[in-house]
Motif scaffolding. Sequence first.
Motif, PDB file in Angstrom:
ATOM      1  N   GLY A 171       9.708   5.037  -5.468  1.00  0.00           N
ATOM      2  CA  GLY A 171       9.376   6.235  -6.239  1.00  0.00           C
ATOM      3  C   GLY A 171       9.394   6.072  -7.739  1.00  0.00           C
ATOM      4  N   GLU A 172       9.278   4.851  -8.250  1.00  0.00           N
ATOM      5  CA  GLU A 172       9.310   4.632  -9.694  1.00  0.00           C
ATOM      6  C   GLU A 172       7.916   4.578 -10.321  1.00  0.00           C
ATOM      7  OE1 GLU A 172      11.759   1.529 -11.160  1.00  0.00           O
ATOM      8  OE2 GLU A 172      13.415   1.937  -9.787  1.00  0.00           O
ATOM      9  N   ALA A 173       6.866   4.772  -9.528  1.00  0.00           N
ATOM     10  CA  ALA A 173       5.494   4.660 -10.038  1.00  0.00           C
ATOM     11  C   ALA A 173       4.922   6.038 -10.326  1.00  0.00           C
ATOM     12  CB  ALA A 173       4.614   3.936  -9.032  1.00  0.00           C
ATOM     13  N   ALA A 174       4.261   6.175 -11.479  1.00  0.00           N
ATOM     14  CA  ALA A 174       3.503   7.382 -11.804  1.00  0.00           C
ATOM     15  C   ALA A 174       2.010   7.092 -11.772  1.00  0.00           C
ATOM     16  CB  ALA A 174       3.911   7.926 -13.173  1.00  0.00           C
ATOM     17  N   ILE A 175       1.618   5.928 -12.312  1.00  0.00           N
ATOM     18  CA  ILE A 175       0.226   5.478 -12.286  1.00  0.00           C
ATOM     19  C   ILE A 175       0.212   4.016 -11.860  1.00  0.00           C
ATOM     20  CG2 ILE A 175      -1.890   5.081 -13.607  1.00  0.00           C
ATOM     21  CD1 ILE A 175      -1.093   7.285 -15.480  1.00  0.00           C
ATOM     22  N   VAL A 176      -0.622   3.672 -10.902  1.00  0.00           N
ATOM     23  CA  VAL A 176      -0.773   2.289 -10.447  1.00  0.00           C
ATOM     24  C   VAL A 176      -2.212   1.863 -10.712  1.00  0.00           C
ATOM     25  CG1 VAL A 176      -0.639   0.695  -8.510  1.00  0.00           C
ATOM     26  CG2 VAL A 176       0.978   2.598  -8.670  1.00  0.00           C
ATOM     27  N   VAL A 177      -2.375   0.806 -11.498  1.00  0.00           N
ATOM     28  CA  VAL A 177      -3.697   0.253 -11.791  1.00  0.00           C
ATOM     29  C   VAL A 177      -3.931  -0.918 -10.844  1.00  0.00           C
ATOM     30  CG1 VAL A 177      -5.198  -0.730 -13.556  1.00  0.00           C
ATOM     31  CG2 VAL A 177      -3.430   0.905 -14.205  1.00  0.00           C
ATOM     32  N   ALA A 178      -4.996  -0.841 -10.066  1.00  0.00           N
ATOM     33  CA  ALA A 178      -5.240  -1.861  -9.038  1.00  0.00           C
ATOM     34  C   ALA A 178      -6.721  -2.182  -8.944  1.00  0.00           C
ATOM     35  CB  ALA A 178      -4.724  -1.397  -7.687  1.00  0.00           C
ATOM     36  N   PRO A 179      -7.077  -3.468  -8.873  1.00  0.00           N
ATOM     37  CA  PRO A 179      -8.458  -3.828  -8.531  1.00  0.00           C
ATOM     38  C   PRO A 179      -8.794  -3.341  -7.125  1.00  0.00           C
ATOM     39  CG  PRO A 179      -7.252  -5.712  -9.401  1.00  0.00           C
ATOM     40  CD  PRO A 179      -6.244  -4.643  -9.132  1.00  0.00           C
ATOM     41  N   ILE A 180     -10.064  -3.165  -6.846  1.00  0.00           N
ATOM     42  CA  ILE A 180     -10.488  -2.683  -5.532  1.00  0.00           C
ATOM     43  C   ILE A 180      -9.996  -3.619  -4.431  1.00  0.00           C
ATOM     44  CG2 ILE A 180     -12.502  -2.230  -4.086  1.00  0.00           C
ATOM     45  CD1 ILE A 180     -13.949  -1.304  -6.590  1.00  0.00           C
ATOM     46  N   GLU A 181     -10.025  -4.925  -4.705  1.00  0.00           N
ATOM     47  CA  GLU A 181      -9.578  -5.895  -3.702  1.00  0.00           C
ATOM     48  C   GLU A 181      -8.117  -5.688  -3.334  1.00  0.00           C
ATOM     49  OE1 GLU A 181      -9.047 -10.749  -3.201  1.00  0.00           O
ATOM     50  OE2 GLU A 181     -10.199  -9.938  -4.884  1.00  0.00           O
ATOM     51  N   ALA A 182      -7.270  -5.410  -4.349  1.00  0.00           N
ATOM     52  CA  ALA A 182      -5.848  -5.189  -4.082  1.00  0.00           C
ATOM     53  C   ALA A 182      -5.626  -3.888  -3.327  1.00  0.00           C
ATOM     54  CB  ALA A 182      -5.070  -5.179  -5.394  1.00  0.00           C
ATOM     55  N   ALA A 183      -6.398  -2.849  -3.680  1.00  0.00           N
ATOM     56  CA  ALA A 183      -6.231  -1.554  -3.018  1.00  0.00           C
ATOM     57  C   ALA A 183      -6.700  -1.589  -1.568  1.00  0.00           C
ATOM     58  CB  ALA A 183      -7.001  -0.482  -3.783  1.00  0.00           C
ATOM     59  N   ALA A 184      -7.630  -2.500  -1.242  1.00  0.00           N
ATOM     60  CA  ALA A 184      -8.176  -2.572   0.120  1.00  0.00           C
ATOM     61  C   ALA A 184      -7.310  -3.402   1.058  1.00  0.00           C
ATOM     62  CB  ALA A 184      -9.589  -3.156   0.076  1.00  0.00           C
ATOM     63  N   MET A 185      -6.324  -4.133   0.522  1.00  0.00           N
ATOM     64  CA  MET A 185      -5.483  -4.968   1.370  1.00  0.00           C
ATOM     65  C   MET A 185      -4.542  -4.123   2.225  1.00  0.00           C
ATOM     66  SD  MET A 185      -4.353  -8.234  -0.956  1.00  0.00           S
ATOM     67  CE  MET A 185      -3.364  -8.821   0.418  1.00  0.00           C
ATOM     68  N   LYS A 186      -4.332  -4.548   3.447  1.00  0.00           N
ATOM     69  CA  LYS A 186      -3.392  -3.869   4.336  1.00  0.00           C
ATOM     70  C   LYS A 186      -1.972  -4.225   3.927  1.00  0.00           C
ATOM     71  CE  LYS A 186      -2.332  -3.066   9.213  1.00  0.00           C
ATOM     72  NZ  LYS A 186      -2.678  -3.402  10.622  1.00  0.00           N
ATOM     73  N   LEU A 187      -1.099  -3.216   3.861  1.00  0.00           N
ATOM     74  CA  LEU A 187       0.268  -3.413   3.415  1.00  0.00           C
ATOM     75  C   LEU A 187       1.249  -3.022   4.515  1.00  0.00           C
ATOM     76  CD1 LEU A 187      -0.008  -1.883  -0.178  1.00  0.00           C
ATOM     77  CD2 LEU A 187      -0.084  -4.300   0.440  1.00  0.00           C
ATOM     78  N   PHE A 188       2.498  -3.456   4.340  1.00  0.00           N
ATOM     79  CA  PHE A 188       3.573  -3.074   5.249  1.00  0.00           C
ATOM     80  C   PHE A 188       4.035  -1.651   4.916  1.00  0.00           C
ATOM     81  CE2 PHE A 188       3.939  -7.751   5.167  1.00  0.00           C
ATOM     82  CZ  PHE A 188       3.890  -8.007   6.530  1.00  0.00           C
ATOM     83  N   PRO A 189       4.841  -1.039   5.774  1.00  0.00           N
ATOM     84  CA  PRO A 189       5.398   0.288   5.452  1.00  0.00           C
ATOM     85  C   PRO A 189       6.267   0.239   4.194  1.00  0.00           C
ATOM     86  CG  PRO A 189       5.654  -0.206   7.793  1.00  0.00           C
ATOM     87  CD  PRO A 189       5.185  -1.470   7.139  1.00  0.00           C
ATOM     88  N   ALA A 190       6.458   1.383   3.575  1.00  0.00           N
ATOM     89  CA  ALA A 190       7.232   1.459   2.332  1.00  0.00           C
ATOM     90  C   ALA A 190       8.652   0.941   2.517  1.00  0.00           C
ATOM     91  CB  ALA A 190       7.254   2.897   1.818  1.00  0.00           C
ATOM     92  N   SER A 191       9.235   1.164   3.697  1.00  0.00           N
ATOM     93  CA  SER A 191      10.604   0.718   3.941  1.00  0.00           C
ATOM     94  C   SER A 191      10.732  -0.800   3.847  1.00  0.00           C
ATOM     95  CB  SER A 191      11.070   1.203   5.314  1.00  0.00           C
ATOM     96  OG  SER A 191      10.196   0.723   6.344  1.00  0.00           O
ATOM     97  N   PHE A 192       9.652  -1.523   4.171  1.00  0.00           N
ATOM     98  CA  PHE A 192       9.684  -2.980   4.091  1.00  0.00           C
ATOM     99  C   PHE A 192       9.844  -3.426   2.634  1.00  0.00           C
ATOM    100  CE2 PHE A 192       7.443  -6.968   3.309  1.00  0.00           C
ATOM    101  CZ  PHE A 192       8.003  -7.819   4.253  1.00  0.00           C
ATOM    102  N   TYR A 193       9.055  -2.840   1.734  1.00  0.00           N
ATOM    103  CA  TYR A 193       9.112  -3.227   0.322  1.00  0.00           C
ATOM    104  C   TYR A 193      10.363  -2.683  -0.364  1.00  0.00           C
ATOM    105  CZ  TYR A 193       4.288  -4.493   1.249  1.00  0.00           C
ATOM    106  OH  TYR A 193       3.165  -5.051   1.792  1.00  0.00           O
ATOM    107  N   ALA A 194      10.871  -1.539   0.113  1.00  0.00           N
ATOM    108  CA  ALA A 194      12.087  -0.981  -0.479  1.00  0.00           C
ATOM    109  C   ALA A 194      13.288  -1.902  -0.269  1.00  0.00           C
ATOM    110  CB  ALA A 194      12.374   0.395   0.121  1.00  0.00           C
ATOM    111  N   GLY A 195      13.225  -2.754   0.758  1.00  0.00           N
ATOM    112  CA  GLY A 195      14.332  -3.658   1.033  1.00  0.00           C
ATOM    113  C   GLY A 195      14.242  -4.997   0.333  1.00  0.00           C
ATOM    114  N   LEU A 196      13.207  -5.199  -0.492  1.00  0.00           N
ATOM    115  CA  LEU A 196      13.049  -6.491  -1.159  1.00  0.00           C
ATOM    116  C   LEU A 196      14.087  -6.700  -2.257  1.00  0.00           C
ATOM    117  CD1 LEU A 196       9.158  -6.805  -1.514  1.00  0.00           C
ATOM    118  CD2 LEU A 196      10.654  -7.909   0.155  1.00  0.00           C
ATOM    119  N   ALA A 197      14.351  -5.675  -3.047  1.00  0.00           N
ATOM    120  CA  ALA A 197      15.283  -5.805  -4.170  1.00  0.00           C
ATOM    121  C   ALA A 197      16.702  -5.474  -3.726  1.00  0.00           C
ATOM    122  CB  ALA A 197      14.861  -4.908  -5.327  1.00  0.00           C
TER     123      ALA A 197
END
Length: 300
Positions: A171-197
């Motif tokens: 929840g620390e993002a207000a604006i995310v700048v992304a190329p179309i290629e990055a936005a089209a990639m399939k990602l894991f659920p938010a809980s997966f990335y929340a556990g990285l740090a």
Amino acid sequence: REPVSSSRINPRRHRINVHASAAASCHSLRFKPLPVTRARAAKLKTDMILPFVRELLADLEHSPSFEQARRHLSLARGRRRVSGLTYTARALYLPLFARAAGVPAVVLVADNKAADAMDLALRAGCELTGAIPPDRVLRLPAHDVLPFENLSPHPDIQEQRAKTLWKIATGEAAIVVAPIEAAAMKLFPASFYAGLAQILRRGEEVDVETLLAHLASIGYTRMDVVEMPGQFTRRGGILDIYSPEADRPVRFEFFGDEIESIRKFDPETQRSAAPLDEARLLPLTETPVTEKILIAINAR
């Protein structure tokens, strides 16, 4: 189909003219240089925006077209097409639109080069308008290699993606700048990335061996002496870690499994300095290196 309405904002109505005498008086000022840390530099950038500049830019929100778009964003339905904005005007209006929407916004661009330029422009727009904090503008770059090329993306891209995905998930993002290629990639659920740090706090108990294994899996390198971001070392009950985006590495002193103290230290002299109540250890890769992943890679 969703309804599409449009608004046209004329940037010519929002030109800013600074009187020559005011500009001349600014040139006559002299400032005594001070030692500037990264955190202080970010604060200085915001403090250097003169109040009358903020007052002039406040008129951007008073146009009928912007008010119409703002009301539409507050309803959170349908689509709104805004035209007539120059590149500079976009950098000023997008933070205002993001604040009006009240939810994180994604700005799509063509490629990584365009993302870098838009990221800088939006951060400047945030500083000028004060709409949202500049550090809440994030960049999610696309990989610089194609799938199944048997090549790894550049480490800087991996690190930037990992940090951005973690901040989006927490929840620390207000604006995310992304190329179309990055936005089209399939990602894991938010809980997966929340556990990285990892966020470590003074007084809490931590399994040091589990922590070291986690640091190694998210891209950190074990060294004899910590000098660069992404490195860590352990000497008995002392653990030194240099997290990305940190201005200095952090030294954890353990009493058994309990964190007794947390201090920043100088990587050149290795002397401890400012004490901390907690420290945030950001990831350097979005995909932790686990035994399951290694087996899958070797099976290809």
